[in-house]
Design a protein around this motif. Structure first.
Motif, PDB file in Angstrom:
ATOM      1  N   ASP A 173      21.885  26.581  67.956  1.00 44.22           N
ATOM      2  CA  ASP A 173      22.906  26.910  68.952  1.00 44.22           C
ATOM      3  C   ASP A 173      22.451  28.081  69.820  1.00 44.22           C
ATOM      4  N   CYS A 174      22.875  28.072  71.076  1.00 42.95           N
ATOM      5  CA  CYS A 174      22.450  29.115  72.009  1.00 42.95           C
ATOM      6  C   CYS A 174      22.893  30.506  71.554  1.00 42.95           C
ATOM      7  N   LEU A 175      23.987  30.597  70.801  1.00 37.37           N
ATOM      8  CA  LEU A 175      24.406  31.888  70.267  1.00 37.37           C
ATOM      9  C   LEU A 175      23.440  32.372  69.177  1.00 37.37           C
ATOM     10  N   ILE A 176      22.982  31.457  68.335  1.00 35.61           N
ATOM     11  CA  ILE A 176      21.997  31.817  67.308  1.00 35.61           C
ATOM     12  C   ILE A 176      20.680  32.231  67.958  1.00 35.61           C
ATOM     13  N   THR A 177      20.288  31.521  69.008  1.00 34.33           N
ATOM     14  CA  THR A 177      19.068  31.892  69.735  1.00 34.33           C
ATOM     15  C   THR A 177      19.183  33.303  70.291  1.00 34.33           C
ATOM     16  N   ALA A 178      20.322  33.619  70.898  1.00 34.37           N
ATOM     17  CA  ALA A 178      20.545  34.964  71.441  1.00 34.37           C
ATOM     18  C   ALA A 178      20.473  36.010  70.332  1.00 34.37           C
ATOM     19  N   ALA A 179      21.065  35.689  69.178  1.00 39.31           N
ATOM     20  CA  ALA A 179      21.034  36.615  68.041  1.00 39.31           C
ATOM     21  C   ALA A 179      19.609  36.822  67.540  1.00 39.31           C
ATOM     22  N   ASN A 180      18.818  35.753  67.505  1.00 41.01           N
ATOM     23  CA  ASN A 180      17.422  35.867  67.058  1.00 41.01           C
ATOM     24  C   ASN A 180      16.605  36.757  67.991  1.00 41.01           C
ATOM     25  N   VAL A 181      16.810  36.582  69.306  1.00 47.93           N
ATOM     26  CA  VAL A 181      16.086  37.409  70.271  1.00 47.93           C
ATOM     27  C   VAL A 181      16.484  38.871  70.112  1.00 47.93           C
ATOM     28  N   LEU A 182      17.788  39.113  69.938  1.00 45.27           N
ATOM     29  CA  LEU A 182      18.256  40.487  69.771  1.00 45.27           C
ATOM     30  C   LEU A 182      17.727  41.096  68.471  1.00 45.27           C
ATOM     31  N   GLU A 183      17.665  40.297  67.421  1.00 47.82           N
ATOM     32  CA  GLU A 183      17.120  40.792  66.151  1.00 47.82           C
ATOM     33  C   GLU A 183      15.645  41.162  66.311  1.00 47.82           C
ATOM     34  N   ASN A 184      14.907  40.353  67.062  1.00 49.26           N
ATOM     35  CA  ASN A 184      13.503  40.670  67.333  1.00 49.26           C
ATOM     36  C   ASN A 184      13.372  42.013  68.050  1.00 49.26           C
ATOM     37  N   LYS A 185      14.289  42.275  68.982  1.00 49.37           N
ATOM     38  CA  LYS A 185      14.252  43.540  69.707  1.00 49.37           C
ATOM     39  C   LYS A 185      14.617  44.700  68.786  1.00 49.37           C
ATOM     40  N   LEU A 186      15.610  44.488  67.929  1.00 56.79           N
ATOM     41  CA  LEU A 186      16.008  45.534  66.984  1.00 56.79           C
ATOM     42  C   LEU A 186      14.877  45.865  66.011  1.00 56.79           C
ATOM     43  N   ASN A 187      14.096  44.845  65.652  1.00 63.75           N
ATOM     44  CA  ASN A 187      12.996  45.035  64.696  1.00 63.75           C
ATOM     45  C   ASN A 187      11.691  45.483  65.354  1.00 63.75           C
ATOM     46  N   GLY A 188      11.716  45.632  66.672  1.00 71.60           N
ATOM     47  CA  GLY A 188      10.519  46.079  67.375  1.00 71.60           C
ATOM     48  C   GLY A 188       9.498  44.995  67.611  1.00 71.60           C
ATOM     49  N   ILE A 189       9.875  43.736  67.349  1.00 74.08           N
ATOM     50  CA  ILE A 189       8.926  42.627  67.551  1.00 74.08           C
ATOM     51  C   ILE A 189       8.824  42.261  69.025  1.00 74.08           C
ATOM     52  N   ALA A 190       9.948  42.350  69.731  1.00 75.66           N
ATOM     53  CA  ALA A 190       9.981  42.007  71.148  1.00 75.66           C
ATOM     54  C   ALA A 190      10.568  43.158  71.952  1.00 75.66           C
TER      55      ALA A 190
END
Length: 222
Positions: A173-190
């Motif tokens: 789901d597009c909401l899960i995708t958004a959450a994954n991208v945000l998690e990557n940013k929080l973890n310093g991956i992106a």
């Protein structure tokens, strides 16, 4: 500027109750008093008042400032804190703006939804969400409402077992995708750069590569 009430909707006189558009509410994310007159909130107030005056102990936990409306062909919704509100109130935030289809692209009638999520950088807790698009934003804003109500994290969204079938949503789901991208940013991956920063870099003539990944057909549409 509205009437002050406690969690039982009592005024300064415990025998006098007030509810609905005339009273203030507590924002469940910030803990601050807010004025958010809505019919849905007023109906909840009525139930709390009725329960309390008949001997019950129900209390009203507050609001998230949720709103939804339709502007021509676009659906617009928000809940929790905006980025500006979160920064103003002292939160150190991380955000993401992520577009995605509300259903698989091969399914008739699919449409895009643009999702913005705001999180507390210190613990990954979701602080707010805004969504706009011609697709289904209602069910996705209500998922975000559930996360905020449970004081849960962005990571929790990525693991939600949401209902999937092509007529209703894509496999991811597009909401899960958004959450994954945000998690990557929080973890310093992106790392992300806002469109305003890109615009400024272009205007200043900064030396950087700006890669447009749209297809020729997508480019021609704009």
């Amino acid at each position: 500027g509205a009437l002050q009430v406690n969690e039982y909707l009592q005024t300064s006189d415990p025998d006098i109750y007030a509810g609905g558009d005339c009273v203030e509410n507590t924002h469940r994310v910030s803990g601050k008093k807010v004025y958010t007159p809505l019919g849905s909130t007023a109906n909840k107030h009525g139930r709390i008042i009725a329960d309390h005056i008949t001997g019950g102990t129900s209390s009203f936990p507050g609001v998230l400032g949720t709103a939804i409306c339709k502007v021509l062909d676009f659906n617009v919704a928000k809940t929790g804190l905006t980025e500006h509100e979160a920064r103003t109130q002292g939160f150190e935030v991380e955000t993401v703006i992520c577009p995605g289809p509300d259903r698989p692209h091969y399914y008739p009638g699919w449409a895009n939804v643009i999702i913005k999520l705001i999180a507390d950088r210190s613990d990954g807790r979701l602080l707010g969400a805004q969504m706009v698009g011609q697709g289904d934003v209602a069910k996705r804003i209500e998922i975000a409402i559930s996360v905020l109500s449970l004081n849960a994290s962005v990571k929790a969204i990525s693991m939600f077992d949401l209902a999937y079938a092509p007529p209703f949503s894509p496999p991811m789901d597009c909401l899960i995708t958004a959450a994954n991208v945000l998690e990557n940013k929080l973890n310093g991956i992106a790392k992300g750069v806002s469109s305003l920063v890109v615009k400024k870099k272009l205007e200043q003539g900064d030396d950087f590569i700006f890669l447009d990944v749209r297809s020729p057909e997508e480019y021609e549409e704009l």
